[in-house]
Write a protein that holds these residues in place. Structure first.
Motif, PDB file in Angstrom:
ATOM      1  N   ILE A 152      38.920  50.213  44.099  1.00 32.09           N
ATOM      2  CA  ILE A 152      38.435  48.830  44.033  1.00 32.09           C
ATOM      3  C   ILE A 152      37.414  48.723  42.914  1.00 32.09           C
ATOM      4  O   ILE A 152      36.482  49.525  42.840  1.00 32.09           O
ATOM      5  N   THR A 153      37.605  47.738  42.039  1.00 38.37           N
ATOM      6  CA  THR A 153      36.645  47.457  40.977  1.00 38.37           C
ATOM      7  C   THR A 153      36.408  45.950  40.941  1.00 38.37           C
ATOM      8  O   THR A 153      37.315  45.177  40.628  1.00 38.37           O
ATOM      9  N   GLY A 193      43.584  48.924  43.144  1.00 38.81           N
ATOM     10  CA  GLY A 193      44.698  49.739  42.673  1.00 38.81           C
ATOM     11  C   GLY A 193      45.278  49.130  41.408  1.00 38.81           C
ATOM     12  O   GLY A 193      44.539  48.805  40.471  1.00 38.81           O
ATOM     13  N   PRO A 194      46.598  48.905  41.347  1.00 36.54           N
ATOM     14  CA  PRO A 194      47.209  48.330  40.153  1.00 36.54           C
ATOM     15  C   PRO A 194      47.163  46.801  40.117  1.00 36.54           C
ATOM     16  O   PRO A 194      47.686  46.190  39.173  1.00 36.54           O
ATOM     17  N   TYR A 195      46.539  46.178  41.110  1.00 40.60           N
ATOM     18  CA  TYR A 195      46.590  44.724  41.238  1.00 40.60           C
ATOM     19  C   TYR A 195      45.309  44.059  40.726  1.00 40.60           C
ATOM     20  O   TYR A 195      44.202  44.522  41.023  1.00 40.60           O
ATOM     21  N   ASN A 196      45.453  42.954  39.991  1.00 41.19           N
ATOM     22  CA  ASN A 196      44.356  42.054  39.680  1.00 41.19           C
ATOM     23  C   ASN A 196      44.480  40.862  40.625  1.00 41.19           C
ATOM     24  O   ASN A 196      45.294  39.955  40.401  1.00 41.19           O
ATOM     25  N   SER A 214      53.399  37.572  44.977  1.00 42.24           N
ATOM     26  CA  SER A 214      52.825  38.893  44.707  1.00 42.24           C
ATOM     27  C   SER A 214      51.721  39.233  45.693  1.00 42.24           C
ATOM     28  O   SER A 214      51.566  40.388  46.100  1.00 42.24           O
ATOM     29  N   LEU A 215      50.931  38.228  46.088  1.00 39.85           N
ATOM     30  CA  LEU A 215      49.890  38.450  47.092  1.00 39.85           C
ATOM     31  C   LEU A 215      50.499  38.877  48.428  1.00 39.85           C
ATOM     32  O   LEU A 215      49.976  39.773  49.096  1.00 39.85           O
ATOM     33  N   ALA A 216      51.609  38.243  48.803  1.00 35.38           N
ATOM     34  CA  ALA A 216      52.271  38.602  50.056  1.00 35.38           C
ATOM     35  C   ALA A 216      52.767  40.042  50.009  1.00 35.38           C
ATOM     36  O   ALA A 216      52.638  40.792  50.986  1.00 35.38           O
ATOM     37  N   LYS A 268      52.342  45.738  51.539  1.00 30.24           N
ATOM     38  CA  LYS A 268      52.620  47.117  51.132  1.00 30.24           C
ATOM     39  C   LYS A 268      51.378  47.952  50.804  1.00 30.24           C
ATOM     40  O   LYS A 268      51.359  49.157  51.046  1.00 30.24           O
ATOM     41  N   TYR A 269      50.359  47.322  50.230  1.00 30.02           N
ATOM     42  CA  TYR A 269      49.258  48.114  49.672  1.00 30.02           C
ATOM     43  C   TYR A 269      48.056  48.222  50.599  1.00 30.02           C
ATOM     44  O   TYR A 269      47.289  49.182  50.515  1.00 30.02           O
ATOM     45  N   ILE A 270      47.879  47.239  51.473  1.00 27.03           N
ATOM     46  CA  ILE A 270      46.705  47.250  52.348  1.00 27.03           C
ATOM     47  C   ILE A 270      47.120  47.165  53.814  1.00 27.03           C
ATOM     48  O   ILE A 270      48.195  46.660  54.155  1.00 27.03           O
ATOM     49  N   GLY A 271      46.256  47.693  54.680  1.00 27.04           N
ATOM     50  CA  GLY A 271      46.384  47.530  56.120  1.00 27.04           C
ATOM     51  C   GLY A 271      45.185  46.751  56.610  1.00 27.04           C
ATOM     52  O   GLY A 271      44.055  47.019  56.182  1.00 27.04           O
ATOM     53  N   LEU A 272      45.414  45.777  57.472  1.00 28.35           N
ATOM     54  CA  LEU A 272      44.346  44.884  57.917  1.00 28.35           C
ATOM     55  C   LEU A 272      44.067  45.058  59.406  1.00 28.35           C
ATOM     56  O   LEU A 272      44.994  45.112  60.218  1.00 28.35           O
ATOM     57  N   ILE A 273      42.789  45.150  59.744  1.00 30.30           N
ATOM     58  CA  ILE A 273      42.348  45.188  61.137  1.00 30.30           C
ATOM     59  C   ILE A 273      41.243  44.146  61.291  1.00 30.30           C
ATOM     60  O   ILE A 273      40.293  44.132  60.505  1.00 30.30           O
ATOM     61  N   PHE A 274      41.382  43.297  62.304  1.00 30.15           N
ATOM     62  CA  PHE A 274      40.413  42.224  62.500  1.00 30.15           C
ATOM     63  C   PHE A 274      39.670  42.400  63.821  1.00 30.15           C
ATOM     64  O   PHE A 274      40.004  43.260  64.636  1.00 30.15           O
ATOM     65  N   GLN A 275      38.678  41.535  64.040  1.00 33.14           N
ATOM     66  CA  GLN A 275      37.937  41.550  65.298  1.00 33.14           C
ATOM     67  C   GLN A 275      38.876  41.221  66.455  1.00 33.14           C
ATOM     68  O   GLN A 275      38.795  41.827  67.528  1.00 33.14           O
TER      69      GLN A 275
END
Length: 227
Positions: A5-6, A68-71, A79-81, A86-93
């Motif tokens: 992450i940058t 990663g390779p995404y801006n 592309s966001l979908a 594929k690239y992230i896993g999400l966990i919420f409250q």
């Protein structure tokens, strides 16, 4: 170790009528791949907004967000979908499990729907549920599970697509202290086991102590905390 992450000069302003509310301003952040990074802040401090921008769930007003390779700031909706799938896993409250599907189905469906064979998706989901201690409950519906069990399933689901980055937003916020400790320990151990990068936001400083690097966020600004 490479950076996953940058973020540079990030700003998020919400406009309602004539009112402008800036939640994040001139924020810079770098996260190395393979690390567990925790952001601690009170409600309204901007921590969930930051996580939502990194997760592609919200858009920045200005600035650069590289994952990663995404801006992130320049991705199309399609592309966001794909990025979120594929690239992230999400966990919420809140667990957001599908109420009419079993724990096993909730975990394997994201992989199956993205094109993985049903046999492989089920096999990998069973392994993940075993890893989170839910092998004996995998055929139960969410309403038959406790709050802690539902979050265990959510942790397993976040890993089913082999993401590079896990984003966790107050994953223990709805749990009692004992379960919060158990789920926090489980999340950190699963991230280590599967060699993922974790970015976790929380107001729980006990949970935060499990991170490799800790930041506080106040008025949309990050400050590094010495371990």
């Amino acid at each position: 170790m490479s950076d996953i992450i940058t973020i540079s000069n990030l700003e998020k302003t919400y406009i309602t009528g004539t009112e402008h509310l800036t939640i994040i301003k001139s924020l810079d952040m770098v996260v190395e791949a393979g690390t567990k990074v925790v952001i601690v802040g009170e409600s309204g401090s901007g921590k969930s907004t930051l996580l939502n921008i990194i997760g592609g769930l919200d858009s920045p007003t200005q600035g650069h967000v590289g994952v990663g390779p995404y801006n992130i700031e320049s991705l199309s909706e399609e592309s966001l979908a794909q990025y979120r799938s594929k690239y992230i896993g999400l966990i919420f409250q809140f667990h957001y499990l599908l109420k009419d599907f079993t724990a096993l189905e909730n975990v394997f469906l994201p992989a199956y729907m993205s094109g993985v064979s049903k046999k492989r998706a089920i096999s990998e989901a069973e392994q993940l549920l075993h890893d989170v201690g839910m092998e004996h409950r995998m055929n139960h519906l969410p309403n038959q599970l406790s709050g802690g069990e539902r979050q265990r399933v959510a942790v397993a689901r976040s890993l089913i697509q082999h993401p590079e980055l896990i984003l966790a937003d107050e994953p223990t916020g709805n749990l009692d202290p004992a379960n919060a400790t158990l789920i926090g320990d489980l999340l950190f151990s699963m991230v280590d086991k599967y060699k993922k990068t974790l970015l976790l936001v929380t107001h729980d400083r006990d949970l935060a102590s499990g991170g490799d690097k800790i930041y506080t966020i106040t008025a949309g600004q990050l400050t590094s905390v010495e371990m």
